[in-house]
Design a protein around this motif. Structure first.
Motif, PDB file in Angstrom:
ATOM      1  N   UNK A  64      -5.662 -24.120   0.546  1.00  0.00           N
ATOM      2  CA  UNK A  64      -5.012 -25.350   0.823  1.00  0.00           C
ATOM      3  C   UNK A  64      -4.435 -25.601   2.410  1.00  0.00           C
ATOM      4  N   UNK A  65      -4.454 -24.563   2.837  1.00  0.00           N
ATOM      5  CA  UNK A  65      -3.918 -24.647   4.349  1.00  0.00           C
ATOM      6  C   UNK A  65      -4.855 -24.078   5.649  1.00  0.00           C
ATOM      7  N   UNK A  66      -4.865 -22.772   5.981  1.00  0.00           N
ATOM      8  CA  UNK A  66      -5.821 -22.663   6.955  1.00  0.00           C
ATOM      9  C   UNK A  66      -6.809 -21.703   6.702  1.00  0.00           C
ATOM     10  N   UNK A  67      -7.297 -21.290   5.345  1.00  0.00           N
ATOM     11  CA  UNK A  67      -8.316 -20.582   5.236  1.00  0.00           C
ATOM     12  C   UNK A  67      -8.040 -19.136   5.561  1.00  0.00           C
ATOM     13  N   UNK A  68      -9.188 -18.378   5.650  1.00  0.00           N
ATOM     14  CA  UNK A  68      -9.182 -17.037   5.772  1.00  0.00           C
ATOM     15  C   UNK A  68      -8.948 -16.579   7.209  1.00  0.00           C
ATOM     16  N   UNK A  69      -8.037 -15.558   7.794  1.00  0.00           N
ATOM     17  CA  UNK A  69      -8.156 -15.310   9.128  1.00  0.00           C
ATOM     18  C   UNK A  69      -9.084 -14.524   9.340  1.00  0.00           C
ATOM     19  N   UNK A  70      -9.504 -14.236  10.748  1.00  0.00           N
ATOM     20  CA  UNK A  70     -10.595 -13.426  10.945  1.00  0.00           C
ATOM     21  C   UNK A  70     -10.485 -11.909  10.669  1.00  0.00           C
ATOM     22  N   UNK A  71      -9.345 -11.233  10.922  1.00  0.00           N
ATOM     23  CA  UNK A  71      -9.061 -10.044  10.235  1.00  0.00           C
ATOM     24  C   UNK A  71      -9.406  -9.870   8.761  1.00  0.00           C
ATOM     25  N   UNK A  72      -8.991 -10.784   8.038  1.00  0.00           N
ATOM     26  CA  UNK A  72      -9.278 -10.863   6.609  1.00  0.00           C
ATOM     27  C   UNK A  72     -10.556 -10.875   6.303  1.00  0.00           C
ATOM     28  N   UNK A  73     -11.285 -11.532   7.003  1.00  0.00           N
ATOM     29  CA  UNK A  73     -12.788 -11.802   6.807  1.00  0.00           C
ATOM     30  C   UNK A  73     -13.420 -10.412   6.959  1.00  0.00           C
ATOM     31  N   UNK A  74     -13.131  -9.934   8.138  1.00  0.00           N
ATOM     32  CA  UNK A  74     -13.592  -8.480   8.510  1.00  0.00           C
ATOM     33  C   UNK A  74     -13.376  -7.644   7.440  1.00  0.00           C
ATOM     34  N   UNK A  75     -12.057  -7.500   6.936  1.00  0.00           N
ATOM     35  CA  UNK A  75     -11.696  -6.369   5.808  1.00  0.00           C
ATOM     36  C   UNK A  75     -12.457  -6.753   4.558  1.00  0.00           C
ATOM     37  N   UNK A  76     -12.609  -8.089   4.312  1.00  0.00           N
ATOM     38  CA  UNK A  76     -13.212  -8.402   2.794  1.00  0.00           C
ATOM     39  C   UNK A  76     -14.805  -8.056   2.946  1.00  0.00           C
ATOM     40  N   UNK A  77     -15.405  -8.338   4.176  1.00  0.00           N
ATOM     41  CA  UNK A  77     -16.871  -7.915   4.304  1.00  0.00           C
ATOM     42  C   UNK A  77     -17.100  -6.620   4.218  1.00  0.00           C
ATOM     43  N   UNK A  78     -16.257  -5.743   4.688  1.00  0.00           N
ATOM     44  CA  UNK A  78     -16.201  -4.373   4.456  1.00  0.00           C
ATOM     45  C   UNK A  78     -16.288  -3.910   3.348  1.00  0.00           C
ATOM     46  N   UNK A  79     -15.309  -4.471   2.372  1.00  0.00           N
ATOM     47  CA  UNK A  79     -15.007  -3.876   1.169  1.00  0.00           C
ATOM     48  C   UNK A  79     -16.210  -4.552   0.080  1.00  0.00           C
ATOM     49  N   UNK A  80     -16.281  -5.579   0.258  1.00  0.00           N
ATOM     50  CA  UNK A  80     -17.673  -6.187  -0.523  1.00  0.00           C
ATOM     51  C   UNK A  80     -18.861  -5.288  -0.133  1.00  0.00           C
ATOM     52  N   UNK A  81     -19.180  -5.054   1.039  1.00  0.00           N
ATOM     53  CA  UNK A  81     -20.538  -4.194   1.243  1.00  0.00           C
ATOM     54  C   UNK A  81     -20.276  -2.746   0.647  1.00  0.00           C
ATOM     55  N   UNK A  82     -18.927  -2.248   0.877  1.00  0.00           N
ATOM     56  CA  UNK A  82     -18.717  -1.075   0.031  1.00  0.00           C
ATOM     57  C   UNK A  82     -18.771  -0.957  -1.450  1.00  0.00           C
ATOM     58  N   UNK A  83     -18.360  -1.996  -1.925  1.00  0.00           N
ATOM     59  CA  UNK A  83     -18.635  -2.181  -3.397  1.00  0.00           C
ATOM     60  C   UNK A  83     -20.214  -2.508  -3.963  1.00  0.00           C
ATOM     61  N   UNK A  84     -20.857  -3.240  -3.226  1.00  0.00           N
ATOM     62  CA  UNK A  84     -22.358  -3.481  -3.356  1.00  0.00           C
ATOM     63  C   UNK A  84     -23.062  -2.265  -3.437  1.00  0.00           C
ATOM     64  N   UNK A  85     -22.756  -1.267  -2.214  1.00  0.00           N
ATOM     65  CA  UNK A  85     -23.575   0.023  -2.303  1.00  0.00           C
ATOM     66  C   UNK A  85     -22.987   0.958  -3.391  1.00  0.00           C
ATOM     67  N   UNK A  86     -21.720   1.088  -3.667  1.00  0.00           N
ATOM     68  CA  UNK A  86     -21.304   1.799  -4.591  1.00  0.00           C
ATOM     69  C   UNK A  86     -21.823   1.544  -5.923  1.00  0.00           C
ATOM     70  N   UNK A  87     -21.924   0.270  -6.255  1.00  0.00           N
ATOM     71  CA  UNK A  87     -22.346  -0.164  -7.376  1.00  0.00           C
ATOM     72  C   UNK A  87     -23.907   0.121  -7.818  1.00  0.00           C
TER      73      UNK A  87
END
Length: 161
Positions: free
Chosen positions: A50-73
């Motif tokens: 409801x306010x400003x959305x994701x910050x750029x640093x949060x997007x970078x961290x989330x993208x890395x975490x999601x990619x890691x989870x996809x590969x591990x799974x």
């Protein structure tokens, strides 16, 4: 408190007057709860939605975490095919092994480092995910009452959380 307009003593957006007539109404929420029950998570989620959305640093961290989870799974599902008695197509047998070094690169990077310096083989990831053996292992993991009735198997990536 007796008399007066609500919020008048404190000033700010609730103080009334001509300037606040056009102001967007605000809602204040008090989050109560014990430790580790999700108060900060709810606050962050409300800010994101409801306010400003994701910050750029949060997007970078989330993208890395999601990619890691996809590969591990995918790697874990490939290993689980033996447990569930299903086969990966012959042309896809080496894909999980090819993804392991990429997973290690993703894991050892700094958490806030963008993935741009790491080549992620998305075509191979998609091909392995589409493999009937991987899909069968995933379905078996999701619905253990099928072939593996009575047997338990947990994917290591899921047990760490």
């Amino acid at each position: 408190r007796t008399g007066g307009r609500r919020g008048a003593a404190m000033g700010g957006a609730c103080s009334g007057g001509p300037a606040s007539a056009a102001a967007v109404p605000s809602i204040k929420i008090l989050l109560l709860g014990g430790a580790n029950v999700g108060k900060s998570t709810i606050f962050k989620q409300m800010r994101i939605l409801y306010k400003e959305g994701f910050e750029d640093k949060d997007r970078v961290m989330a993208k890395g975490c999601i990619t890691e989870n996809i590969l591990e799974t995918l790697i874990d599902l490939d290993q689980a095919t033996d447990h569930y008695g299903v086969q990966v197509l012959e042309e896809n047998e080496d894909l999980a092994d090819e993804l392991k070094p990429v997973l290690m690169q993703v894991k050892v990077r700094e958490v806030d480092m963008p993935l741009e310096n790491i080549t992620i083989p998305w075509e191979r990831i998609e091909r392995l995910w589409s493999d009937p053996g991987i899909q069968a292992a995933f379905q078996e993991f999701q619905h253990p009452t099928r072939r593996g009735a009575g047997q338990e198997y947990t994917l290591p990536v899921l047990t760490g959380y």
